[in-house]
Design an enzyme around this catalytic site. Structure first.
Site, mmCIF file in Angstrom:
data_model
loop_
_atom_site.group_PDB
_atom_site.id
_atom_site.type_symbol
_atom_site.label_atom_id
_atom_site.label_comp_id
_atom_site.label_asym_id
_atom_site.label_seq_id
_atom_site.Cartn_x
_atom_site.Cartn_y
_atom_site.Cartn_z
ATOM 1 N N ASP A 125 0.679 -1.218 -0.012
ATOM 2 C CA ASP A 125 0.004 0.084 0.020
ATOM 3 C C ASP A 125 0.735 1.285 0.151
ATOM 4 O O ASP A 125 0.395 2.244 0.880
ATOM 5 C CB ASP A 125 -0.843 0.095 1.239
ATOM 6 N N GLU A 135 -11.072 0.307 -3.280
ATOM 7 C CA GLU A 135 -10.627 0.642 -2.329
ATOM 8 C C GLU A 135 -9.235 1.576 -2.653
ATOM 9 O O GLU A 135 -9.338 2.258 -3.922
ATOM 10 C CB GLU A 135 -9.869 -0.542 -1.661
#
Length: 572
Positions: free
Chosen positions: A37, A213
């Site tokens: 991420d 997301e």
């Protein structure tokens, strides 16, 4: 195949350099070892990246670079219990995808901490952000909480001064229609100034498996862009982008979506690509970062390093960003950037008064259990063992290369079979394998090597089971000849296996009583997740009881290389 590790540049770290021949465009991963991420920002000539840490403490490592190739860990955004309490947090919960941004002299790090995974408490958590005016100081504020329920929070400043918080979540706890949500906020308090609005549903069918997301909002050349991740966290993971007239849309779909997707060809050496961010470089060129995994021998059961951070060039066509010329992300991107860093080893003789930032705890320690004394890392046991959903006396450091050897020397005199210390190849509560020293069940002076392996039913090879979703724990004991001689312990990692070894004394060769398939660190247990990656660890435990026996680890060495076995006395 060789992979480089990060140069930490600490005064107490001795670096052993292994040349790997003429320099090539060995670019990826730019941050090896699990670092998922990634969020990137540039301030002047400096680039910074933050990544996820889940139940590890401290949270959110901050990496710095001047050239996008050489990255140094400079600290963590969440490094105090007042910022991040992880007591009892499940494995793979904890601190999720950050967004790192800079605005008018202040760095902002947005994050989400998830504490539970149960059927009754699946309501999304609240996100927050911390700030600092000096990112090199490692001093960040306490959290400022947002009102929204969701995760993967993004912060965006519009030209008129409005600040938008954008996140992934669902419309309510009952219908659970997933989407990208947004509201204006007061950046001083985190309070919402406008109601939450669903600004995008994603490009895939709206299901839990394909949920949108990781949103990031940008304003580039008077056009707003919304970059998101979709398709889950496996082979269908991807990045898609929209553009529109405002930070909230309405959005025009990029006809070339997905702009990042390696999963269209499962033979690509890099897979699961997504959760991207991008930035303009000092010279005007654009660059993107994303997570990806490197299946070993093309086998998704051997991705024990987890999701790493990859870099790629970004160009523009007809007002749309093009990631890596529309090609899959790869380890070698020729003619883009030159990798100037050699493959490196890590050796810490523990002569400093503090551990360097590359070490982590699993959740928050209740109180300090380690000291650095006389060239050794001393761990004082607590009652927790590895695998307990709490804070065992365990210190870990990420594995950086698929072929990597971890070695230490352990001085430990146990008093019974509950007192135990050693080393681990560690993923989480249910995925860890140890070799250590324990005592006599009769309370005598005999010592034993204890080897504990945990494997899952889905594995292939000699550990495969016919019962689905079963977990098998195997414990073996080997007698030691001396009641007090220091023992050298090692874990030798290869692309598809780990060998756990020991040597009694400094002049003996290693004996390897166990070899495990590395899928033991890649296959999630029933009901679990695979969000992190492998780390090497040192531990001391009373196995459910207090222990007064300290464990002294004389050094910490991680050597990348193809299955290299370190000989007697090969410490330096």
């Amino acid at each position: 195949m060789a992979y480089r590790s990060i140069s930490w540049s600490f005064s107490f770290v001795v670096v052993l350099v292994f040349c790997i021949g003429p320099a090539v465009a060995l670019l990826n991963p730019i941050i090896p070892g699990w670092n998922p991420d990634p969020s990137i920002v540039r301030v002047g000539a400096d680039y910074f990246i933050a990544t996820s840490t889940f139940e590890y403490f401290p949270g959110h490592p901050i990496y710095h670079s001047k050239n996008l190739v050489d990255w140094k860990l400079i600290g963590h955004g969440l490094n105090r219990p007042s910022q991040l309490s992880l007591l009892g947090t499940p494995s793979d919960a904890g601190v999720w995808a950050p967004t790192l941004r800079y605005h008018k002299g202040t760095f902002y790090l947005a994050s989400t901490t998830r504490y539970v995974y149960t059927s009754e408490l699946r309501l999304f958590p609240r996100s927050f952000y911390v700030t600092t005016n000096d990112i090199f100081s490692n001093k960040w504020s306490d959290p400022i909480y947002l009102d929204s329920l969701g995760y993967d929070a993004d912060l965006f400043w519009d030209t008129n001064g409005d600040v938008y918080s954008t996140w992934s979540g669902n419309n309510n706890a009952i219908e659970k229609i997933y989407g990208i949500w947004q509201s204006k906020i007061d950046i001083i308090t985190g309070n919402s100034l406008t109601p939450a609005v669903n600004i995008f549903h994603g490009t895939l069918p709206n299901t839990a498996a394909a949920r949108p997301e990781g949103p990031h909002v940008y304003l580039i050349n008077s056009t707003y862009y919304l970059l998101i991740a979709e398709g889950g966290t496996g082979a269908d993971h991807r990045a898609t982008i929209q553009r529109g007239p405002s930070p909230s849309g309405p959005w025009e779909n990029n006809p070339k979506n997905p702009i990042l997707f390696n999963g269209a060809n499962l033979t690509n050496p890099v897979q699961d690509t997504g959760h991207a961010d991008f930035v303009q470089g000092v010279d005007g060129r654009w660059w993107g970062v994303a997570l990806g995994v490197r299946p070993q021998n093309g086998d998704f059961n051997h991705i024990q390093l987890g999701r790493e951070t990859f870099l790629f060039p970004v160009t523009w066509e007809s007002g749309w960003p093009v990631f890596n010329a529309g090609k899959p992300i790869s380890e070698h991107i020729e003619g883009v950037l030159q990798d100037k860093s050699p493959l490196e080893s890590y050796l810490n003789d523990f002569t400093s008064r503090t551990l360097d930032p590359s070490f982590y705890f699993i959740r928050n320690p209740y109180k300090p259990f380690h000291t650095l004394r006389a060239g050794a890392l001393q761990l004082n046991a607590n009652s927790y063992a590895l695998g307990d959903r709490d804070s065992a006396a365990l210190i870990v450091r990420k594995q950086m290369s698929y072929q990597e050897t971890f070695e230490t020397s352990l001085s430990f005199v146990p008093t019974n079979n509950l007192t135990e210390a050693g080393i681990s190849i560690y993923y989480g509560d249910m995925l860890h394998n140890e070799i250590g020293i324990t005592g006599d069940s009769n309370g005598g002076s005999n010592r034993f090597i204890v080897v504990r392996t945990i494997v899952q039913a889905k594995q292939v090879g000699p550990w495969a089971l016919t019962t689905a979703n079963a977990t098998v724990i195997t414990t073996r004991y080997v007698s030691l000849s001396s009641p007090d001689t220091p023992v050298r312990l090692t874990i030798v990692g290869n692309s598809t296996s780990y060998a756990l070894g020991y040597a009694e004394g400094a002049d003996k060769e290693f004996t390897f009583p166990a070899t495990i398939d590395s899928s033991a660190l890649s296959i999630a247990p029933t009901g679990g997740f695979f969000f992190k990656g492998a780390a090497f660890g040192a531990y001391n435990t009373g196995n459910g009881k207090p222990s007064l026996v300290p464990a002294d680890f004389g050094y910490w060495k991680q050597v990348p290389g193809v299955g290299k076995k370190l000989g007697a006395g090969d410490r330096r």
